[in-house]
Write an enzyme that holds these catalytic residues in place. Sequence first.
Site, PDB file in Angstrom:
ATOM      1  N   ARG A   4       0.819  -1.211   0.000  1.00 36.07           N
ATOM      2  CA  ARG A   4       0.000   0.000   0.000  1.00 36.07           C
ATOM      3  C   ARG A   4       0.849   1.256   0.000  1.00 36.07           C
ATOM      4  O   ARG A   4       0.558   2.222  -0.672  1.00 36.07           O
ATOM      5  CB  ARG A   4      -0.904  -0.027   1.237  1.00 36.07           C
ATOM      6  CG  ARG A   4      -1.634   1.279   1.492  1.00 36.07           C
ATOM      7  CD  ARG A   4      -2.644   1.138   2.622  1.00 36.07           C
ATOM      8  NE  ARG A   4      -3.606   0.088   2.315  1.00 36.07           N
ATOM      9  CZ  ARG A   4      -4.315  -0.565   3.246  1.00 36.07           C
ATOM     10  NH1 ARG A   4      -4.136  -0.295   4.527  1.00 36.07           N
ATOM     11  NH2 ARG A   4      -5.153  -1.502   2.893  1.00 36.07           N
ATOM     12  N   TYR A   5       1.905   1.238   0.798  1.00 30.56           N
ATOM     13  CA  TYR A   5       2.775   2.408   0.936  1.00 30.56           C
ATOM     14  C   TYR A   5       3.999   2.229   0.031  1.00 30.56           C
ATOM     15  O   TYR A   5       4.337   1.102  -0.328  1.00 30.56           O
ATOM     16  CB  TYR A   5       3.206   2.563   2.394  1.00 30.56           C
ATOM     17  CG  TYR A   5       2.068   2.798   3.364  1.00 30.56           C
ATOM     18  CD1 TYR A   5       1.510   4.066   3.499  1.00 30.56           C
ATOM     19  CD2 TYR A   5       1.553   1.764   4.129  1.00 30.56           C
ATOM     20  CE1 TYR A   5       0.478   4.288   4.399  1.00 30.56           C
ATOM     21  CE2 TYR A   5       0.510   1.980   5.030  1.00 30.56           C
ATOM     22  CZ  TYR A   5      -0.020   3.250   5.163  1.00 30.56           C
ATOM     23  OH  TYR A   5      -1.034   3.467   6.054  1.00 30.56           O
ATOM     24  N   CYS A  57      -8.336 -12.269  19.536  1.00 34.48           N
ATOM     25  CA  CYS A  57      -8.847 -11.021  20.110  1.00 34.48           C
ATOM     26  C   CYS A  57     -10.217 -10.737  19.506  1.00 34.48           C
ATOM     27  O   CYS A  57     -10.379 -10.779  18.282  1.00 34.48           O
ATOM     28  CB  CYS A  57      -7.905  -9.872  19.796  1.00 34.48           C
ATOM     29  SG  CYS A  57      -6.191 -10.270  20.190  1.00 34.48           S
TER      30      CYS A  57
END
Length: 377
Positions: free
Chosen positions: A117-118, A134
């Site tokens: 993405r970056y 979680c």
Amino acid sequence: METETEQVSLENDQPPGCSREKNDWRRQLRNSIKDIEGLKKAFSLNAAEVDCLAAAISNYPFRITPYYLSLIDRQNPEDPVRLQCVPSKYEERLYLELQDDPLGEEKDTVVKGLVHRYPDRVLVGLTDICPVYCRHCTRKREWHKGFWTRTASELEDIYAYISDHKEIRDVILSGGDPFILSTEKLEAILKRLRGMSHVEIIRIGTRCPVVLPQRIDDELVSMLKKYRPIWLNTHFNHPNEITPESARACDRILCAGIPVNNQTVLLKGINDDAAIMTKLCQGLLRMGVRPYYLFQCDPVTGTGHFRTSIDKGLEIIKAMRGFTSGLCVPTYVIDGLEGQGKVPLQPEYLVSREKDHFVFKSYKGELFKYHNPEGQR
Ligand SMILES: *Cc1c(COP(=O)(O)O)cnc(C)c1O
Ligand code: SF4
């Protein structure tokens, strides 16, 4: 596709004569609570309470290690550790804004298991297995696909992509929890990445120091040490998770020359309180762990009951900045929808500006003037 039980027993294969310490984390996994009977017993739930949970559990599996269970005050239904790991009927509650993949990770997946993405860094998902699931997990959508770890051929495709893209200088190993893999498997991956000279740093995202500190054993740490620079990101959410065991796990990693940073998720009823957040971050600093990000809880299906307003996050940062060590204050970020990327948020300290003249508000709320040096642009 491997089922979780097969996967874990596979990871359980071990050479004869390995140390007792090494067995410890595998024993924790074997003795985890992961079915409704175990939950009923551990929390003395009655039939009606169990019935409420059936739908949530069939949608979203759970696992609680004996260690993480030991942190819970079982008399308290609102216990902050309990809320993070025990399924809740609210996971079935639907809100308009919730999506399976709000951050658009599937869209930015350029090779199976690799999100680019970056410009200069990539995120690699090695498995979707975790020691504890979680309830607020951003990647809950993966749980519907069963339990998987990357196959050898998927890994080859990932290596090929990284090798072809010289702009990638930071590889983030994530999941799931990469430390659920055997040390041998993990070492094979690190070795391949280290063979690429443009990969400057490797990051590992793991919740093991918090939920399965036994995993941070000598064998793992001495293996990791060989592949530095490695940066480890972990995920403490509440001061009750700071224990002698978790502190020892962090210390072992730090002593191997691997900096440990923490990413917290802002969670309603768990840590959406300035005093709790300050206590958590001060506790992290005492362990040598730097608070890196405080995340706004993403709008992920099955986690809506944990979400707070952005104002709440800003209020917490405002109550920390200036009042305690700057090292203690994480960067509060929201992760933009559809892959827009992380956006840092700050309480407003700039009150007004006219050309070179500024009015600021101090952390104590006092107004003061400031101006640019003359003639500077
Ligand atoms: C968060 C994230 C990163 C890492 O971002 P940093 O700000 O460098 O920590 C990289 N890739 C993806 C897809 C991410 O979501
Ligand atoms: S450890 Fe991370 S990936 Fe695993 S369930 Fe928790 S938040 Fe999700």
